[in-house]
Design an enzyme around this catalytic site. Structure first.
Site, short mmCIF file in Angstrom:
data_model
loop_
_atom_site.label_atom_id
_atom_site.label_comp_id
_atom_site.label_asym_id
_atom_site.label_seq_id
_atom_site.Cartn_x
_atom_site.Cartn_y
_atom_site.Cartn_z
N TYR A 53 -6.77 10.08 12.56
CA TYR A 53 -6.87 9.29 13.80
C TYR A 53 -6.87 10.21 15.02
CZ TYR A 53 -5.33 5.23 10.98
OH TYR A 53 -5.20 4.24 10.03
N ASN A 158 -6.43 1.95 -0.02
CA ASN A 158 -7.85 1.89 -0.36
C ASN A 158 -8.19 2.33 -1.78
OD1 ASN A 158 -8.82 1.19 2.42
ND2 ASN A 158 -8.01 3.21 2.91
N SER A 217 -10.17 -5.86 13.32
CA SER A 217 -10.59 -5.03 14.46
C SER A 217 -10.77 -5.84 15.74
CB SER A 217 -11.89 -4.28 14.13
OG SER A 217 -11.70 -3.43 13.03
#
Length: 318
Positions: A53, A158, A217
């Site tokens: 990030y 994930n 999002s």
């Protein structure tokens, strides 16, 4: 602030975890410090970040979010009051390969500790699966840091159901540290990445579940209903795909429930996630103080069985 347990890890968190992917991207350092101060004052003391990030933003390098959080914790002298989650194994450069090899993860953990200006990480996650590397390599890398106390607990994000189960099995067979938390993409618009096999594995192994992109999002805030609404917005690349018939149906259901309870659509979306089977605490971000109102709404509202059915039906995937 009431707390929830993150599976069998022993870690506790506020019912919502703050997503640090906005630090250094939509919020600069000064704005990030202001947000972190307010989060702490409100009792939201679990923060999720990653070494990657926020390198997707123009002019922002990987590690920026970690650096900001580390500087804030040091200046405020609050490290012992923060539950810190970070991740490694993703490509640090755009398009870079995922790498969960022992040597690579050893380096990423050390780098994260330096950027975060801390002696330990409460929860370290393997960010993505690397199917070319045996699952035990990551666990072997973490074992050293867990023995030294630099990592307290580990988790994964994930992974496919098959690789997550294999990681759990190998940990038991080879007496290696086991994943205790799983971080899937999961929200009203994206349900198939968690529900089903992965949800079952998490339940059977008492893994804490901390979904990311809890508000898709920003789509589930109801602010983005047309392509015109997204023009010039940072989140267009993540959100535009939801502008379809199913997205319209989900937003309509959120409008209905939010009006009924007199709270925001975001508050309803977070509350739905908090009530889903197996979920420990969703991860959500905010870029303005006013956005944090939805966190409180989600914690305080009591969605009825009928409310959940409306939302479930609207968001069903074919």
């Amino acid at each position: 602030m009431k707390t929830v347990k993150l599976g069998k890890s022993g870690l506790k968190s506020a019912p919502i975890i703050f997503g640090g992917n906005v630090f250094g991207w939509t919020l600069d350092e000064k704005e990030s410090f202001k947000m972190l101060d307010e989060l702490f004052e409100r009792g939201f003391t679990t923060i999720d970040t990653a070494d990657v990030y926020s390198r997707w933003a123009d002019g922002v390098s990987h590690g920026t979010s970690e650096r900001i959080i580390g500087k804030w914790m040091k200046e405020r002298k609050l490290r012992d009051k923060i539950t810190l989650i970070t991740k490694g194994g993703s490509g640090l450069q755009p398009g870079g390969p995922k790498d969960n090899s022992r040597d690579y993860l050893t380096g990423t953990v050390k780098d994260s500790l330096l950027r975060l200006q801390t002696d330990y990480i409460d929860l370290y996650l393997t960010h993505f699966d690397d199917e070319e590397t045996p699952v035990e390599e990551a666990l072997e890398a973490y074992q050293k840091f867990m023995t030294s106390g630099e990592i307290k607990h580990i988790g994964a994000s994930n992974f496919s159901a098959e690789r997550l189960q294999k990681s759990i099995t190998v940990a038991a067979e080879k007496d290696l540290p086991a994943y205790e938390v799983f971080q899937p993409e999961y929200n009203l618009m994206v349900r198939d990445k968690f529900e089903g096999k992965i949800e079952k594995i998490c339940s059977e192994n008492n893994l804490g579940v901390i979904p990311y992109f809890s508000l898709a999002s920003g789509f589930l805030t109801g602010k983005y209903r047309t392509k015109e609404d997204l023009e010039g917005k940072d989140r267009k690349m993540f959100t535009e795909k939801f502008l379809n018939q199913r997205g319209e149906k989900v937003l309509k259901s959120l409008d209905q429930i939010s009006e009924k309870h007199n709270i925001s659509q975001a508050g309803v979306a977070l509350a739905w996630l908090m009530k889903r089977p197996g979920v420990s605490a969703p991860i959500a971000s905010a870029t303005k103080s006013s956005h944090l109102k939805s966190f409180s709404e989600a914690i305080e509202v009591s969605l009825s069985k009928e409310d959940m059915e409306v939302l479930n039906e609207a968001s069903e995937t074919e």
